[in-house]
Design an enzyme around this catalytic site. Structure first.
Site, PDB file in Angstrom:
ATOM      1  N   GLY A 169     -37.417  51.129  18.943  1.00 44.68           N
ATOM      2  CA  GLY A 169     -36.918  51.475  20.270  1.00 44.68           C
ATOM      3  C   GLY A 169     -35.513  50.964  20.492  1.00 44.68           C
ATOM      4  O   GLY A 169     -34.639  51.685  20.994  1.00 44.68           O
ATOM      5  N   ASP A 210     -44.475  43.507  12.924  1.00 40.93           N
ATOM      6  CA  ASP A 210     -45.426  44.480  12.376  1.00 40.93           C
ATOM      7  C   ASP A 210     -45.033  44.973  10.985  1.00 40.93           C
ATOM      8  O   ASP A 210     -45.848  45.585  10.296  1.00 40.93           O
ATOM      9  CB  ASP A 210     -45.564  45.686  13.310  1.00 40.93           C
TER      10      ASP A 210
END
Length: 364
Positions: free
Chosen positions: A118, A141
């Site tokens: 993002g 992640d």
């Protein structure tokens, strides 16, 4: 030369290491570094409300050992972005204009954006209006296709492993089953590596569909063999029958994941009769001091970003390929996710030592 640096999105072990690496490399070149507070919001500074500080080697000395970020971060605010691959930007023209004014007023020749998909997508939008952007990928992640590993991932996996060690002793004492929920919206890297290193019996990740029946079969087999404690690790993004377990909230256009450990523990206890507890590790995976690997990787990322600026490679992001730091266009970096290959050697090794992924019947 004046350059800026900011970090946006979730916090992550190693962010301060990136800052220190960038400041050290820039200072060696005689450059001045402006650190913007609270992510992109810092770009909305005004002469009456400056939201930045000058970063020097002295005020960044050994911050690589600290967790979090000295600059602060936000994942919401005036720079609205729908996260995820292909997310659509919705940044107001006024916000973009104010950002450009800040960059021009401070005489910045480049801006280093440290963040996930993002944040890098926001960086691309700023690039479109002429701001000189260099990216540094960030996420625990480990799901960005631009790089083999992202800083913070190994620290998060270490946190999972350490906590599984602790949970195993209490599970053994009471002959219980523990269901442990870890982070990982799209990718199961934290669950996979944390689960293997922490001795999980079952690992459930987004990339490998599982059935409740297969998990129950594995649990009952272990009990029949006399095992006192059972450890199940589940990624928050794992699906049951293709369905996500979510909280009744939305953030940045996406549902907020969470609750799968609670759901599974109730189901498994009801079916197997084994006393079961669940534990959501949550933000402890993000917090605390980064392990040495992430400190070194963070410093390298910061230093490489400065090299890209020196070479005029704007619109590119740092990438770790093998043991070398390279770069690639930001557009390519956010286009694909780095996911666990269910046919990979690491998954195969886990299966060889008896770890179940809850998909035995699906493999047949």
């Amino acid at each position: 030369m004046n350059i800026g640096i900011l970090n946006a999105g979730g916090d992550c072990p190693g962010l301060n290491a990136v800052i220190e690496g960038a400041v050290g490399a820039a200072t060696a070149r005689g450059w001045t570094v402006y650190g913007f507070y609270d992510g992109f919001e810092g770009l909305l500074s005004t002469p009456d409300n400056e939201r930045w500080r000058i970063l020097t080697r002295a005020n960044c000395l050994n911050i690589r050992a600290q967790g979090g970020t000295i600059l602060g971060t936000v994942n919401q605010g005036n720079f609205t972005v729908k996260s995820g691959v292909g997310g659509r930007m919705e940044i107001a023209k006024e916000v973009l204009d104010r950002s450009r004014e800040t960059v021009e007023r401070l005489g910045l020749s480049a801006l280093i954006v440290v963040g996930g998909d993002g944040s890098q997508t926001i960086g691309m939008e700023l690039r479109k209006i002429g701001l000189p952007i260099v990216g540094v990928p960030k996420t625990i992640d480990n799901d960005l296709g631009a790089t083999d590993y992202t800083f913070g991932f190994w620290t998060a996996a270490c946190v999972v492993s350490t906590n599984l060690d602790r949970l195993r002793t209490t599970a053994y004492s009471h002959q219980r089953m523990m269901v442990v929920e870890v982070m990982g919206r799209h990718a199961g890297w934290i669950g996979l590596y944390g689960g293997i290193s922490g001795g999980a019996d079952v690992i459930l990740i987004p990339e490998i569909p599982f059935t409740l029946e297969d998990v129950v079969r594995k649990v009952e087999l272990l009990k029949a063999l006399g095992q006192r404690e059972i450890i199940v690790v589940v990624s928050e993004g794992a699906t049951i029958g293709g369905k996500l377990i979510t909280l009744d909230e939305e953030t940045k256009g996406e549902v907020r994941l969470g609750g799968i450990a609670n759901f599974l523990s109730t189901k498994l206890e009801t079916i197997t009769g084994i006393e079961t507890r669940y534990c959501v590790l949550g933000h402890v995976q993000r917090g605390g001091s980064p392990i040495p690997f992430d400190r070194v990787l963070g410093v390298r990322c910061g230093a490489k970003a400065v090299q890209l600026i020196e070479e005029g490679k704007f619109g590119e992001t740092v990438a770790l390929r093998g043991v070398d730091m390279e770069s690639m266009p930001i557009e390519d970096a956010v286009r694909t996710l780095h996911l666990v290959d269910k046919q990979s050697q690491i998954v195969e090794a886990a299966r060889e030592i008896g770890i179940s992924f809850g998909d035995e019947s699906l493999q047949a």
